[in-house]
Design an enzyme around this catalytic site. Structure first.
Site, PDB file in Angstrom:
ATOM      1  N   GLU A  40       0.916  -1.131  -0.024  1.00  0.00           N
ATOM      2  CA  GLU A  40      -0.079  -0.013   0.035  1.00  0.00           C
ATOM      3  C   GLU A  40       0.717   1.201  -0.169  1.00  0.00           C
ATOM      4  OE1 GLU A  40      -3.521   1.855   2.807  1.00  0.00           O
ATOM      5  OE2 GLU A  40      -1.977   0.792   3.901  1.00  0.00           O
ATOM      6  N   LYS A 111     -10.070   2.186  -1.686  1.00  0.00           N
ATOM      7  CA  LYS A 111      -9.827   1.653  -0.349  1.00  0.00           C
ATOM      8  C   LYS A 111     -11.379   2.214   0.304  1.00  0.00           C
ATOM      9  CE  LYS A 111      -6.836   1.505   3.859  1.00  0.00           C
ATOM     10  NZ  LYS A 111      -6.037   2.039   4.242  1.00  0.00           N
ATOM     11  N   CYS A 146      -4.947  -2.909   3.466  1.00  0.00           N
ATOM     12  CA  CYS A 146      -4.700  -2.576   4.797  1.00  0.00           C
ATOM     13  C   CYS A 146      -5.819  -2.744   5.752  1.00  0.00           C
ATOM     14  CB  CYS A 146      -3.936  -1.228   4.852  1.00  0.00           C
ATOM     15  SG  CYS A 146      -2.708  -1.149   6.208  1.00  0.00           S
TER      16      CYS A 146
END
Length: 257
Positions: A40, A111, A146
């Protein structure tokens, strides 16, 4: 299937331009793999909040161009980690890019769960809304990033959409490394899927990174795990084990909610 997870060290003294070229070279070195995964926000560092706006780029910006060529040169499927993306209308997103072996963009994922508890990424970046899967020869990837790892409903949604291999690039801090390993194994067990979780190494914005990229099979067994420093973690795995596991222990069929 052979996967290579490139656990990049983000060095604050290395320019973003230099890092792009260095990482592209690492991707090319993985020719012969089927799938290559980057972490990421490896261009800036996941905790370098002050760099997000300055280094944000359009979807088809410099990182896109360099990584598309690297994927094509290596002949691999490339999950190029994520970048700070600036939408033409202004908002920033934490956006993952997935390229085919021809260098074409196969998918982009913004995300959904932003980390920061009302600061940092949580206020600087907008939230994505779409679940993303990518069909590869032999398996279907479910794409997450993440902090998403803490939200099992997202992964169940990916499995409902056909995912068999869950890919999680991250910039996970060392102080919560035990959570990283635990959650990767939990997502694998509860979804009876492979989890390929690729983190960063080094220290950026004064936050030491966990490293310890990990590959977990559908039974929750760790097939491979990196150390704390920059390295390439390569593992061979059989995507067919997902169907076998779900047949031998059909827990997903007993879902009520």
């Amino acid at each position: 299937m052979r996967a290579s997870l490139i656990q990049i060290a983000v060095d604050e003294d290395e320019s973003v331009t230099s890092r792009r070229q260095r990482v592209a070279s690492l991707v090319r070195d993985q020719a012969g793999a089927d799938l290559v995964i980057l972490p990421e926000l490896w261009t800036t560092g996941a905790f370098a909040y002050e760099d997000f706006a300055r280094e944000a780029e359009p979807l088809e910006g410099p990182t896109y161009e360099v990584m598309a060529k690297a994927a094509s040169d290596a002949g691999v499927w490339l999950h190029a980690g994520s970048i700070p993306e600036r939408d033409p209308e202004g908002p920033l997103y934490n956006t993952s890019l997935v390229f085919s072996p021809s260098g074409d963009l196969a998918a982009a994922y913004r995300k959904i769960h932003r980390f920061g508890f009302d600061k940092g990424e949580a206020v600087m970046m907008s939230a994505g809304r779409e679940l993303v899967t990518v069909r590869l020869p032999g398996t279907t990837l479910g794409v997450a990033t993440c902090y998403d790892l803490r939200f099992p409903e997202l992964f169940r949604g990916l499995v409902d959409a056909g995912a068999e291999t869950l890919v999680v690039p991250a910039g996970w801090p060392e102080r919560r490394r035990s959570h990283w390993t635990l959650l990767a194994q939990a997502r694998a067990v509860e979804n009876q899927a492979f989890v390929l979780a690729c983190g960063t190494a080094g220290t950026h914005a004064r936050v030491p990174q966990a490293g310890h990229s990990i590959v977990v099979d559908p039974w929750g067994e760790v097939l491979a795990e990196a150390g704390a420093e920059e390295q390439v973690l390569t593992v061979d795995f059989d995507p067919g084990r997902v169907a076998t596991t779900r047949e031998l222990f059909p827990a997903l069929k007993d879902r009520v909610l």
